[in-house]
Design a protein around this motif. Structure first.
Motif, PDB file in Angstrom:
ATOM      1  N   VAL A   1       0.823  -1.215   0.000  1.00  0.00           N
ATOM      2  CA  VAL A   1       0.000   0.000   0.000  1.00  0.00           C
ATOM      3  C   VAL A   1       0.853   1.261   0.000  1.00  0.00           C
ATOM      4  CG1 VAL A   1      -2.017  -1.024   1.102  1.00  0.00           C
ATOM      5  CG2 VAL A   1      -0.201  -0.056   2.528  1.00  0.00           C
ATOM      6  N   ASP A   2       2.154   1.133   0.273  1.00  0.00           N
ATOM      7  CA  ASP A   2       3.041   2.301   0.297  1.00  0.00           C
ATOM      8  C   ASP A   2       3.629   2.637  -1.071  1.00  0.00           C
ATOM      9  OD1 ASP A   2       2.662   2.395   3.080  1.00  0.00           O
ATOM     10  OD2 ASP A   2       4.377   1.072   3.438  1.00  0.00           O
ATOM     11  N   VAL A   3       3.419   1.759  -2.050  1.00  0.00           N
ATOM     12  CA  VAL A   3       4.016   1.996  -3.365  1.00  0.00           C
ATOM     13  C   VAL A   3       3.452   3.260  -3.996  1.00  0.00           C
ATOM     14  CG1 VAL A   3       4.252   1.101  -5.711  1.00  0.00           C
ATOM     15  CG2 VAL A   3       4.593  -0.424  -3.753  1.00  0.00           C
ATOM     16  N   ALA A   4       2.133   3.391  -4.082  1.00  0.00           N
ATOM     17  CA  ALA A   4       1.524   4.553  -4.744  1.00  0.00           C
ATOM     18  C   ALA A   4       1.897   5.873  -4.062  1.00  0.00           C
ATOM     19  CB  ALA A   4       0.010   4.395  -4.826  1.00  0.00           C
ATOM     20  N   PRO A   5       1.746   5.994  -2.731  1.00  0.00           N
ATOM     21  CA  PRO A   5       2.128   7.276  -2.120  1.00  0.00           C
ATOM     22  C   PRO A   5       3.609   7.588  -2.262  1.00  0.00           C
ATOM     23  CG  PRO A   5       1.464   5.681  -0.432  1.00  0.00           C
ATOM     24  CD  PRO A   5       1.081   5.107  -1.751  1.00  0.00           C
ATOM     25  N   THR A   6       4.463   6.570  -2.268  1.00  0.00           N
ATOM     26  CA  THR A   6       5.891   6.823  -2.455  1.00  0.00           C
ATOM     27  C   THR A   6       6.155   7.339  -3.865  1.00  0.00           C
ATOM     28  OG1 THR A   6       6.491   5.148  -0.825  1.00  0.00           O
ATOM     29  CG2 THR A   6       8.196   5.795  -2.386  1.00  0.00           C
ATOM     30  N   VAL A   7       5.494   6.757  -4.842  1.00  0.00           N
ATOM     31  CA  VAL A   7       5.652   7.226  -6.227  1.00  0.00           C
ATOM     32  C   VAL A   7       5.198   8.679  -6.354  1.00  0.00           C
ATOM     33  CG1 VAL A   7       4.752   6.957  -8.574  1.00  0.00           C
ATOM     34  CG2 VAL A   7       5.527   4.950  -7.288  1.00  0.00           C
ATOM     35  N   LEU A   8       4.064   9.002  -5.754  1.00  0.00           N
ATOM     36  CA  LEU A   8       3.591  10.393  -5.814  1.00  0.00           C
ATOM     37  C   LEU A   8       4.589  11.335  -5.153  1.00  0.00           C
ATOM     38  CD1 LEU A   8      -0.213   9.880  -5.060  1.00  0.00           C
ATOM     39  CD2 LEU A   8       0.857  10.392  -7.264  1.00  0.00           C
ATOM     40  N   SER A   9       5.170  10.904  -4.040  1.00  0.00           N
ATOM     41  CA  SER A   9       6.176  11.724  -3.360  1.00  0.00           C
ATOM     42  C   SER A   9       7.401  11.932  -4.247  1.00  0.00           C
ATOM     43  CB  SER A   9       6.573  11.062  -2.039  1.00  0.00           C
ATOM     44  OG  SER A   9       7.573  11.808  -1.374  1.00  0.00           O
ATOM     45  N   LEU A  10       7.846  10.875  -4.936  1.00  0.00           N
ATOM     46  CA  LEU A  10       8.990  10.999  -5.831  1.00  0.00           C
ATOM     47  C   LEU A  10       8.728  12.018  -6.938  1.00  0.00           C
ATOM     48  CD1 LEU A  10       9.936   7.225  -6.253  1.00  0.00           C
ATOM     49  CD2 LEU A  10      11.215   8.943  -4.960  1.00  0.00           C
ATOM     50  N   LEU A  11       7.478  12.093  -7.396  1.00  0.00           N
ATOM     51  CA  LEU A  11       7.113  13.001  -8.476  1.00  0.00           C
ATOM     52  C   LEU A  11       6.766  14.396  -7.976  1.00  0.00           C
ATOM     53  CD1 LEU A  11       4.891  10.568 -10.594  1.00  0.00           C
ATOM     54  CD2 LEU A  11       7.265  11.223 -11.024  1.00  0.00           C
ATOM     55  N   GLY A  12       6.812  14.583  -6.658  1.00  0.00           N
ATOM     56  CA  GLY A  12       6.487  15.894  -6.097  1.00  0.00           C
ATOM     57  C   GLY A  12       5.017  16.219  -6.121  1.00  0.00           C
ATOM     58  N   LEU A  13       4.172  15.191  -6.133  1.00  0.00           N
ATOM     59  CA  LEU A  13       2.724  15.397  -6.191  1.00  0.00           C
ATOM     60  C   LEU A  13       2.093  15.138  -4.826  1.00  0.00           C
ATOM     61  CD1 LEU A  13       1.945  13.592  -9.571  1.00  0.00           C
ATOM     62  CD2 LEU A  13       2.280  16.042  -9.174  1.00  0.00           C
ATOM     63  N   PRO A  14       0.983  15.801  -4.531  1.00  0.00           N
ATOM     64  CA  PRO A  14       0.331  15.590  -3.229  1.00  0.00           C
ATOM     65  C   PRO A  14      -0.241  14.183  -3.118  1.00  0.00           C
ATOM     66  CG  PRO A  14      -1.040  16.956  -4.661  1.00  0.00           C
ATOM     67  CD  PRO A  14       0.277  16.811  -5.356  1.00  0.00           C
ATOM     68  N   ILE A  15      -0.218  13.663  -1.899  1.00  0.00           N
ATOM     69  CA  ILE A  15      -0.760  12.336  -1.619  1.00  0.00           C
ATOM     70  C   ILE A  15      -2.193  12.502  -1.120  1.00  0.00           C
ATOM     71  CG2 ILE A  15      -0.521  10.262  -0.205  1.00  0.00           C
ATOM     72  CD1 ILE A  15       2.501  10.959  -0.025  1.00  0.00           C
ATOM     73  N   PRO A  16      -3.170  11.891  -1.779  1.00  0.00           N
ATOM     74  CA  PRO A  16      -4.567  12.042  -1.345  1.00  0.00           C
ATOM     75  C   PRO A  16      -4.762  11.607   0.110  1.00  0.00           C
ATOM     76  CG  PRO A  16      -4.475  11.029  -3.517  1.00  0.00           C
ATOM     77  CD  PRO A  16      -3.063  11.075  -3.008  1.00  0.00           C
TER      78      PRO A  16
END
Length: 428
Positions: free
Chosen positions: A398-413
């Motif tokens: 479950v941490d894969v998606a939020p980590t990817v968003l963090s790498l891209l500098g995007l907000p995590i829902p």
């Protein structure tokens, strides 16, 4: 701009990442970050873990309860295998396949693309981006593409997919060709994912650590080396690369026909629907009274391990709440059972035996709460990640998606239940 490549090896255990079996992945792990306490969601089966990877949600939140399940909002009487044709029909009839947005949906809101290519089951591939026709991006699989119109163009350019084989290396090589000649250089997605069906297929068919399993692992590793060499040779070596598996593995001790067992015990098809999932079984009951009676019966069986009950089933003595594993939600079963398991070594020296709903004694399986199935692989390397680091804090699919968003500098829902794994990042 930062880009992310996710490489998935279905059923790969951390114990298999050794220089003699996987020299390329072993070097990658040594130079990057090795997550020692990484976990799938329960049941430890493929399609729900694929959904958790791309939504950052546990099964109760994303609505895919298991590989085999019931979706009462679709057909309350049907036990189905979550494969592309049925999932597509669920989307048409209910308006949503998953109950949470995927990485593809979120990236599309920011004008970015997610493209996935995989050679596992059609259901695994489908859940990566069910709304590709509207949100953009693509999913590529030997049986179909999303959008569906992409299939003919790819076949015209790259030829037909090789037949499925053991190991499934020819299909993985074909996927690598599409990844390196089309997806990354031409589509330029912010996130690309490639999914190998090995060593899962070999382990199901021949056993964990068998000659065929080891061959599948070696050939999968060679494919990974090819991908990494291509990234370096084409100036995209600075891509952040994450390597993950969907679950661990056990060896089957005994096969149990649980549905026949409970029918013989007096629980009819109108009372209980049974969804077998290897090392686990989901039970959809007519009412809470039936759930309570069934739970009492199951707990009297030597093969019944942890038994979890949904809120709809009520407070049943001896069960654990399904919320503990994130399984409760609109499509949850009343009861979810893991078979018993142990840590005995198989003939090849790999830990873990468990009962299963299918297969045969001595072959590989997953789906249970065994610690050998609930510990899977996560590795990472790239400009955003620390080097030569081992992370012992708990992490999960479950941490894969939020980590990817963090790498891209995007907000995590806010409704994502996973977290960005900040302790693995250079600035974490």
């Amino acid at each position: 701009m930062t880009s992310v490549l996710i490489v998935v090896f279905d059923g790969l255990q951390p114990a298999q990442i050794r220089p003699d079996l996987m020299p390329n992945l072993s070097q990658f792990a040594d130079e990057g970050v090795f997550f020692e306490s990484h976990h799938p969601v329960f049941p430890s089966v493929t399609r729900i873990n694929a959904a958790s990877m791309v939504t950052g949600r546990y099964p109760g939140g994303h609505g895919l309860a298991a590989n085999t399940m019931v979706a009462r909002d679709y057909d309350p009487t049907l036990v189905f295998s979550a494969l592309e044709p049925t999932l597509a029909d669920i989307g048409r009839k209910t308006g949503r396949v998953l109950l949470a947005p995927t990485l593809a949906d979120i990236l599309a809101e920011h004008g970015l693309e997610y493209t996935a290519i995989g050679v596992g089951t059609s259901g695994n591939a489908y859940v990566h981006n069910p709304s590709a026709d509207t949100s953009g991006g693509a999913t590529i699989h030997p049986d179909f593409t999303l959008p569906y119109s992409l299939q003919d163009r790819l076949v015209s350019r790259f030829g037909k997919w090789p037949d499925e084989s053991q190991p499934n290396t020819p299909r993985f090589r074909h996927a690598i060709r599409i990844l390196t000649e089309h997806i990354i250089p031409e589509r330029e997605p912010a996130v690309a994912l490639i999914w190998s069906s090995e060593p899962d297929k070999a382990q199901h068919a021949h056993g964990v650590g068998s000659e065929m399993s080891d061959r599948a692992v070696r050939e999968a590793d060679a494919g990974f080396g090819q991908i990494m060499d291509w990234l370096g040779a084409n100036g995209v070596s600075e891509t952040d690369v994450m390597v993950v598996s969907d679950h661990g593995y056990s060896t089957i001790r005994e096969v149990m026909d649980v549905e026949s067992h409970i029918r013989d015990a007096g629980f009819g098809g109108d009372d209980v629907l049974v969804a077998p999932n290897g090392g686990s079984v989901l039970f959809y009951t007519r009412d809470s009274s039936t759930a309570s009676s069934l739970a009492s019966h199951l707990m009297s069986q030597a093969w019944c391990g942890a038994l979890l009950a949904s809120e709809a089933a009520g407070d049943i003595e001896g069960t654990l709440p399904l919320t503990l594993v994130g399984g409760d939600g609109p499509r949850a079963p009343e009861l979810s059972m893991s078979f018993t398991w142990d840590s005995e070594k198989n003939d090849a020296g790999y830990d873990g035996f468990a009962h299963s709903t299918g297969g045969a004694s001595g072959l590989g399986q997953h789906g249970s709460m065994s610690k050998h199935e609930m510990n899977n692989t996560l590795l990472a390397r790239g400009p955003s990640f620390k080097t030569r680091n081992r992370i012992t804090s708990p992490t999960g699919n479950v941490d894969v998606a939020p980590t990817v968003l963090s790498l891209l500098g995007l907000p995590i829902p806010d409704d994502m239940e996973g977290r960005a794994i900040d302790e693995a990042l250079v600035n974490g």
